[in-house]
Every structure is written in C-alpha cells, then in structure tokens.
Design an enzyme around this catalytic site. Structure first.
Site, PDB file in Angstrom:
ATOM      1  N   ASP A   1       0.825  -1.212   0.000  1.00  0.00           N
ATOM      2  CA  ASP A   1       0.000   0.000   0.000  1.00  0.00           C
ATOM      3  C   ASP A   1       0.860   1.264   0.000  1.00  0.00           C
ATOM      4  O   ASP A   1       2.085   1.217  -0.095  1.00  0.00           O
ATOM      5  CB  ASP A   1      -0.952  -0.043   1.197  1.00  0.00           C
TER       6      ASP A   1
ATOM      7  N   TRP B   1      -2.836   3.668  -5.910  1.00  0.00           N
ATOM      8  CA  TRP B   1      -4.048   4.473  -6.042  1.00  0.00           C
ATOM      9  C   TRP B   1      -4.161   5.261  -7.340  1.00  0.00           C
ATOM     10  O   TRP B   1      -5.120   5.973  -7.554  1.00  0.00           O
ATOM     11  CB  TRP B   1      -4.240   5.459  -4.887  1.00  0.00           C
ATOM     12  N   GLY B   2      -3.180   5.204  -8.216  1.00  0.00           N
ATOM     13  CA  GLY B   2      -3.277   5.868  -9.497  1.00  0.00           C
ATOM     14  C   GLY B   2      -2.878   7.326  -9.510  1.00  0.00           C
ATOM     15  O   GLY B   2      -2.906   7.973 -10.558  1.00  0.00           O
TER      16      GLY B   2
ATOM     17  N   ASP C   1     -10.046   3.690  -3.468  1.00  0.00           N
ATOM     18  CA  ASP C   1     -10.799   2.503  -3.066  1.00  0.00           C
ATOM     19  C   ASP C   1     -12.201   2.496  -3.670  1.00  0.00           C
ATOM     20  O   ASP C   1     -12.862   3.529  -3.792  1.00  0.00           O
ATOM     21  CB  ASP C   1     -10.925   2.443  -1.540  1.00  0.00           C
TER      22      ASP C   1
END
Length: 446
Positions: free
Chosen positions: A156, A207-208, A228
């Site tokens: 993450d 997360w882009g 998300d």
C-alpha cells in the site's frame, strides 16, 4: 484532481514516455502470475475485524462453494493483522491474540486446501491503519513474509508515502514514487535468487495518483489505478470510466487493478453486480472477492462463478484487455464518471469479445456496426455467443443490437467468424463513407 486534468496529464505522460528513445518498461516476466490473480481479500467484508478463524473460514468457503474449482486460488489478508510495534529484533509481529496459532500454521492450512496465501504491507512508515509499514525494512519484511509461507504481497501507499505527504523519502532515500516501490521489488527479486523459491507476487497499491500504469509494470503483477471502490453503482461506474483511458496497459504479467470485487455488498443491484464483475474480468483486473462468503446469495455466487467470463480473464493466449471502440452517451474520449464508455471489444483465443454497458437509469437498446471493432473483418458473418445467458444466438451480419438492456446492465458476447456474409447483405460497404467503385464513382448506397 479533475477528470479532464487527470486525462490530459495521463495523455501527456504517455506521449512523453513513448516518444523517448529509451525502451519502454516491459511487464515483469518472472514466471509467476502471468494471468490476473483470482481469490479473496479480507478488507471489504471485515476491515480490521480479522483473525485466523475468519481467514480460514473464508478459505473453507472458497472450496465448499466451488470458487476454487473455477480458479479463485488466493486468500489474502489485508491490514490490521500485526501488533502495533515491531519486535526487539526489528520484525513485524503477528497479533498474539487474533493470530495466536502463528502465521505459519495459518498458511499451512490454506496451502493444504490447495489455495495460496497473501499478506499486506505498506511502502511508508506505517500501514493505512497505522500498523508497522515496510519503509526501510523491505528486505527484512520480504524474507519474513516468505518464511511465514505467503505467496503474494499487497503493498500500500499510506503514512508518509504518497504525493500529498512527500516525507520521508525526500530526506532519506531521496527517491520519488518509482524508486520507493522499487525498493520492495528489488528485495523480492533478491530474495527469490538467494532462496531459490518463487518470488512473491507483488501487487502495488499506489491508487493511481502518479500513473503507475506507466512504470509499475517493471516491478509487479498489478497496480491500483484508482482510489478505493465503494459498494455502489456510482463508484463502479467511475472506476470503469477512469480505466477506459488506460485499458491498453494490461497484458500478461502486468494488470490494471480496479480494486476488490463488491459483488454481494452494499447497494449494487443484480444487474449492476453483473456489470461490475464483467468489466473487471474482461479488462483483465485481478478478481479478489470482498464479500462475506457465509452470507453470499446464490445469484451473486453465480455471477462470480461465470466460467465463460472467467475464461476471457484467464485466457493464456491473449492477455490484453477489452477497450472502448465507441463511448456512446458521450463523444469518444470524453471522461464522464457517471456515464463511462458503453461499447467495448477485444481479442481472445476463441473469438472477438464484446462488452456493452447501459449506463442509463432505464432500459436501452445498444446498437453497433460490427466493423466498428478493429478485431472484426469486413464482409464476414459472425456466430454470436451470449456469455451470460450461455446461449448461441445465431449469426450477426454487419450490425448487432442488444435489446432492452437493463439499467446499469451489461451484455457480454463472443463472436466467431462464420464465413463470408450471405449474398445481397446490403450495400457493398458496411460503412458507406468514401465507399467508391474502382472507376471512381460512389458505390450504391454510399
């Protein structure tokens, strides 16, 4: 940032990357995870309320419900499995109450069911729930995860690791986002060489924000492309929209990760859940179930077990995603989070795949000319297989219409070449623009 700004930035970055003389980064072909991973992830159903019983129960349901038989093999633990502090020697410690039997016992039981086990960590000081992250402990943690028996790592991007919180890497490792993720990728590769064991499947959860589809393919199996997902149609539609502009990035050993499947969760209707699953599968995203399998309905289970859709996801000859050939509601290449592209097609080893999405709030007919798809030959007819009704629906000549597609519903088709189109099928050109005879005159019907 706004959708237009994001699209423009992506386009400019892609042009810059592909116009350089240096070779474009290739997907990491390290012998693992050639195809999108199928499995289960604990986060959406349980968040931090996890323990060894919950994880093993999910694994047992994957077997008893027949999910493992159709390809779902991974059981992945997300955040919150650890103690809040590392050990005196510097290792992450599994929570001594919730995972009292130890991680090795857990992964042994998962493997005994014929499944694989996944674990979670973070590229920052801490995870998103403020458990120990792997920053500056990448090699130590990779070895620990392998020693615990895990096969997969979700990595993450919280706690000092993102674009909006640029510390600590500016002052310590003096790297941007690429260099920071490369640290764990290198640790995994080095560990595989030294241990002689297969490398951990590396899933980057970035997360882009910093366009991982342009660089993450050199490091891992997949990369998150958005924030998300939420258990509602608005979130699903928005993610489809964002990924419509980067669908080209998925291929063998490297996949756009559209986040966890919400089939059976929240406010998704049956037709919305079908669209959600179809888009994720045909766009070659990892398929990680996020539902409490003890309460999943038969109809939602049937969605997840659609073997004709899964066969496209797991095609070992063609690894590319379906892509839009017409946006429909919007002019082509226009971003719209509530009305994403409607008309998609792609290759497969068994024919041309079509995905038609009704983004309206009412039933709609969806019409297209076959040759709008680049994978269709002119002057040919095609047999039509409906991948949801599991029926053969005759042949299509030049055009196709899906009638009365439900609101937010989907049609998934497999078209196979069935020979030359019948005589007198229509004008000499299926699409009349610039349809000219050899003598220079316009052909009839043009």
């Amino acid at each position: 940032m706004g959708s237009f700004t994001l699209l423009l930035a992506s386009a400019l970055s892609a042009w810059t990357l592909f116009s350089r003389e240096a070779p474009v980064a290739q997907a990491l072909d390290n012998g693992v995870a050639k195809l999108p991973v199928l499995g289960y992830n604990t986060w959406n159903a349980y968040h931090c309320d996890i323990n060894e019983t919950v994880v093993l129960q999910a694994a047992k349901y994957m077997v008893s419900l027949g999910l493992s038989e159709v390809g779902y093999k991974h059981v992945n633990i997300d955040d919150c499995y650890a103690e809040k502090n590392r050990s005196a020697s510097g290792d992450i410690v599994a929570d001594h109450i919730r995972f009292a039997s130890g991680m090795n016992n857990l992964t042994d039981q998962i493997h005994a069911m014929g499944l694989k086990a996944g674990i979670y960590s973070d590229s920052g000081w801490f995870t998103c729930q403020l458990y120990p992250g792997s920053y500056q402990n990448e090699a130590r943690d990779a070895k620990l995860f392998q020693d615990w028996g895990f096969d997969y790592l979700k990595f993450d991007n919280c706690a000092g690791a993102s674009l909006f919180c640029p510390f600590p890497y500016d002052e310590i490792i003096r790297e941007g986002i690429v260099g920071k993720y490369q640290r764990m990728a290198t640790a995994i590769q080095d560990l595989a060489k030294s241990s002689g064991k297969p490398p951990l499947i590396f899933s980057l959860c970035e997360w882009g924000e910093e366009q991982p589809w342009l660089w993450a393919r050199r490091f891992g199996h997949s990369w998150r492309t958005t924030g998300d997902i939420g258990p509602n149609w608005g979130s699903v539609a928005s993610i489809i929209n964002q990924n419509s502009f980067i669908a080209w990035a998925s291929d063998f050993y490297g996949h756009n990760d559209m986040d966890i499947l919400e089939v059976g969760n929240g406010d998704l209707t049956y037709d919305e859940a079908k669209t959600h699953f179809t888009a994720w599968a045909l766009m070659k995203s990892p398929l990680l179930i996020g539902t409490d399998l003890s309460t999943i309905s038969d109809e939602n289970l049937a969605i997840l077990k659609n073997e004709e859709i899964l066969a496209i996801s797991q095609d070992n000859v063609v690894g590319t995603s379906v892509t839009p050939f017409r946006w429909g509601i919007n002019p082509d290449w226009v971003s719209n989070s509530t009305h994403p592209a409607q008309y998609w097609s792609g290759e497969s080893q068994n024919g041309t795949v079509f995905m038609l999405i009704n983004t309206l709030d009412e039933p709609a007919d969806l019409f297209f000319s076959l040759t709008e798809s680049p994978w269709i030959r002119a002057g040919r007819q095609y047999s039509v297989r409906d991948l949801w009704t599991h029926t053969d629906n005759g042949t299509a000549v030049r055009n196709f219409t899906a009638h009365a597609v439900p609101p937010h519903g989907v049609v998934a088709l497999l078209l196979k070449d069935a020979g030359d189109e019948p005589p007198n099928s229509g004008p000499p050109c299926a699409r009349p623009e610039w349809c000219i005879n050899q003598n220079g005159t316009l052909a009839p019907g043009a």
